[in-house]
Scaffold this active site. Structure first.
Site, short mmCIF file in Angstrom:
data_model
loop_
_atom_site.label_atom_id
_atom_site.label_comp_id
_atom_site.label_asym_id
_atom_site.label_seq_id
_atom_site.Cartn_x
_atom_site.Cartn_y
_atom_site.Cartn_z
N SER A 117 37.72 46.95 17.00
CA SER A 117 38.62 46.62 18.09
C SER A 117 39.86 45.90 17.55
O SER A 117 40.53 46.43 16.66
CB SER A 117 37.87 45.80 19.14
OG SER A 117 38.59 45.74 20.36
N GLU A 163 34.53 54.51 25.16
CA GLU A 163 34.94 53.13 24.89
C GLU A 163 35.12 52.27 26.15
O GLU A 163 34.57 51.18 26.26
CB GLU A 163 36.27 53.15 24.12
CG GLU A 163 36.25 53.86 22.78
CD GLU A 163 35.88 52.95 21.63
OE1 GLU A 163 35.51 51.78 21.89
OE2 GLU A 163 35.96 53.40 20.48
N HIS A 214 32.48 50.86 24.09
CA HIS A 214 33.08 49.98 23.10
C HIS A 214 32.06 48.92 22.67
O HIS A 214 31.31 48.40 23.50
CB HIS A 214 34.30 49.30 23.74
CG HIS A 214 35.22 48.62 22.80
ND1 HIS A 214 35.92 49.28 21.82
CD2 HIS A 214 35.61 47.31 22.71
CE1 HIS A 214 36.69 48.42 21.18
NE2 HIS A 214 36.51 47.21 21.68
#
Length: 525
Positions: free
Chosen positions: A218, A346, A442
């Site tokens: 990320s 995600e 995610h």
């Protein structure tokens, strides 16, 4: 190159195993119970770490002086010198000040020195072994980070003869707010300082400073991309892994708007002096409040309203010259091998837990697509009826592609054009969490890459019976890359586009979701 053929630096350590007796028979990082400790002398001073499963963990090693003091606030990091006495590194420390993740915004973290954590096999510390190093940059939307989170525990990598380093760095106002008279991207400067520390000191812990893999997820993955594209980090690492890199940024003008908006909410001046007077609790509360206001006001903030975070790296002409993506494409050292990829779904991490995914209207989905101005016919590709999905599901697909999946793919394409060896992947395993709705969201992949599925933190994302065989394969792939600079599937190119699909049954596929890829081919990240 074989590890046995690597040469260790001439500095040798005196190490002493100090065994203590406790009622428990093992060490657990989250409880602080120790069955033994490990002490040694380094160039910086004496240090004591905690042993678990023949791996020594050293927590909270300072690499830069406390940047939250009045004299160092909003400045570039100041490297830490030798410490006095024996540094007790046996307990996990707190991260930097940041907003908590609960429904009620609370201040977490502490205003102390910037630190790293290290995991090293006992055998490496007791011998002349020299092992590859993996340096992890945690994510958190540039407003949070925590190098001590359970899923980042480096024991499994260390068991595979790899030294692991996790880095705490400044975020939020102190790390990324644009302030006149202060260097921008202070959080990135912290990361560079940590990498310099690794170059100078990791040999003391059995690590090879000439085989450092920088990896992150990320915001941590975008940080890796930024460090690939800046000459300020040249030579500080030799390999890179990016898991779900977003690649969003602010121009200087946009960053100035954010600073003024936050200062207005705090009723202070948008200056170093003004921000220094605001208590950290108010700072972190305003970060969340301003971020939410930005997302709800598209007319005022435009595309920034779709971003999801108030602070981002800033184009400053020093660390970032054009944009993170353009700098990476033009300035990356072509000798650096790279793994880059994303999860399939995600954005479900942000839309499923609060049931936002069930409240998305078709008008919002179409407005987002209109703002993106994609090539081709996105309304046909992102069609709920055609895909047998709800409007919320399709919206999640678009947000996933915009925020993480297509940036990762564009990174792969740009680095191939630059001459780098690139391995691309998609993480496709669908988590059963949240009633089976979380999916391949995610962060779900992180516990698999670290092989930390059994941690309490991981269970909330992967459920109680995640596939260990998937963790074994993904984790061993990362470990192989750290040791040899290659992954166990074909190199990515612009013809076959070989991609590893990590799932219960992992397999290599060529050019997955070509139709989606073509939609985003001309989009500028």
């Amino acid at each position: 190159m074989s590890i046995k053929n690597m040469m260790k630096t001439s500095h040798k350590l005196m190490v002493v195993l100090l065994t203590t007796s406790f009622a428990t028979s093992s060490f657990a990082a989250d409880t602080g119970h120790l069955d033994n400790t490990f002490a040694m002398t380094t160039n910086l001073g004496e240090i004591k770490g905690a042993i678990k499963d023949k791996v020594v963990a050293f927590y909270g090693i300072p690499y830069a002086h406390n940047p939250f003091t009045p004299s160092l606030r909003f400045k570039a990091p100041q490297p830490y010198e030798n410490w006095q006495g024996v540094l007790d590194a046996t307990h996990v420390g707190a991260p930097v000040p940041q907003p908590g993740r609960g429904q009620t915004v609370e201040l977490v973290g502490t205003t102390e020195d910037l630190t790293i954590n290290i995991w090293a096999p006992v055998d490496a510390l007791n011998s002349d072994q020299i092992l590859p190093v993996m340096v992890w940059l945690p994510g958190g939307a540039f407003i949070r980070e925590d190098a001590g989170e359970q899923v980042y525990e480096g024991t499994s990598f260390a068991k595979s003869n790899t030294i692991v380093v996790t880095v705490n760095y400044r975020v939020g106002v102190d790390g990324f707010m644009h302030l006149d008279g202060a260097p921008d991207n202070r959080g990135i400067l912290d990361q560079i300082e940590a990498l310099k520390w690794v170059q100078e000191n990791i040999a003391d812990f059995g690590g090879n400073p000439k085989r450092v893999t920088l990896f992150g997820q990320s915001a941590g993955a975008e940080s890796v991309a930024i460090l690939l594209g800046t000459d300020k980090a040249r030579g500080l690492f030799q390999q890179a892994i990016m898991q779900s890199p977003p690649m969003q940024y602010l121009t200087a003008e946009q960053a100035d708007r954010v600073t003024k908006a936050l200062a207005k909410d705090l009723n202070t001046h948008p200056t170093k002096e003004g921000m220094s007077k605001v208590p950290f609790k108010q700072l972190v509360s305003s970060i969340i409040k301003t971020s939410n206001a930005m997302q709800q006001n598209r007319d005022e903030w435009g595309m920034m309203s779709w971003g999801g975070t108030v602070f981002l790296p800033v184009v400053d002409g020093v660390i970032i010259k054009k944009s993170p993506m353009k700098d990476l494409a033009e300035n990356t050292d072509s000798s650096i091998p790279v793994i880059v990829g994303s999860t399939d779904q995600e954005a479900r991490l942000y839309l499923v837990p609060g049931n936002t995914i069930d409240r998305v209207k078709n008008e919002e989905k179409n407005l987002f697509l209109n703002d993106l101005s994609l090539s081709g016919d996105p309304l046909t590709t992102y069609n709920p009826t055609k895909n047998k999905e709800s409007i919320g599901d399709v919206y999640a697909d678009i947000k996933s592609d915009y925020s993480f999946r297509m940036p990762a793919l564009h990174i792969a394409e740009n680095l191939v054009k630059n001459g780098n060896k690139v391995w691309h992947y998609n993480f496709s395993w669908s988590s059963p969490a949240y009633g089976g709705k979380l999916g391949a969201a995610h962060f779900v992949d992180v516990a698999f890459s670290f092989n930390t599925l059994n941690s309490a933190q991981a269970r909330s994302f992967v459920g109680t019976h995640p596939p260990q065989e998937l963790a074994d394969y993904m984790h061993s792939s990362w470990s192989q890359f750290a040791h040899y600079g290659s992954a166990p599937w074909d190199i990515y190119n612009l013809t076959d586009r070989a991609t590893m699909r990590f799932d219960t049954h992992s397999e290599q596929v060529n050019d997955p979701e070509k139709q989606v890829r073509l939609l985003w081919s001309d989009f500028s990240f």
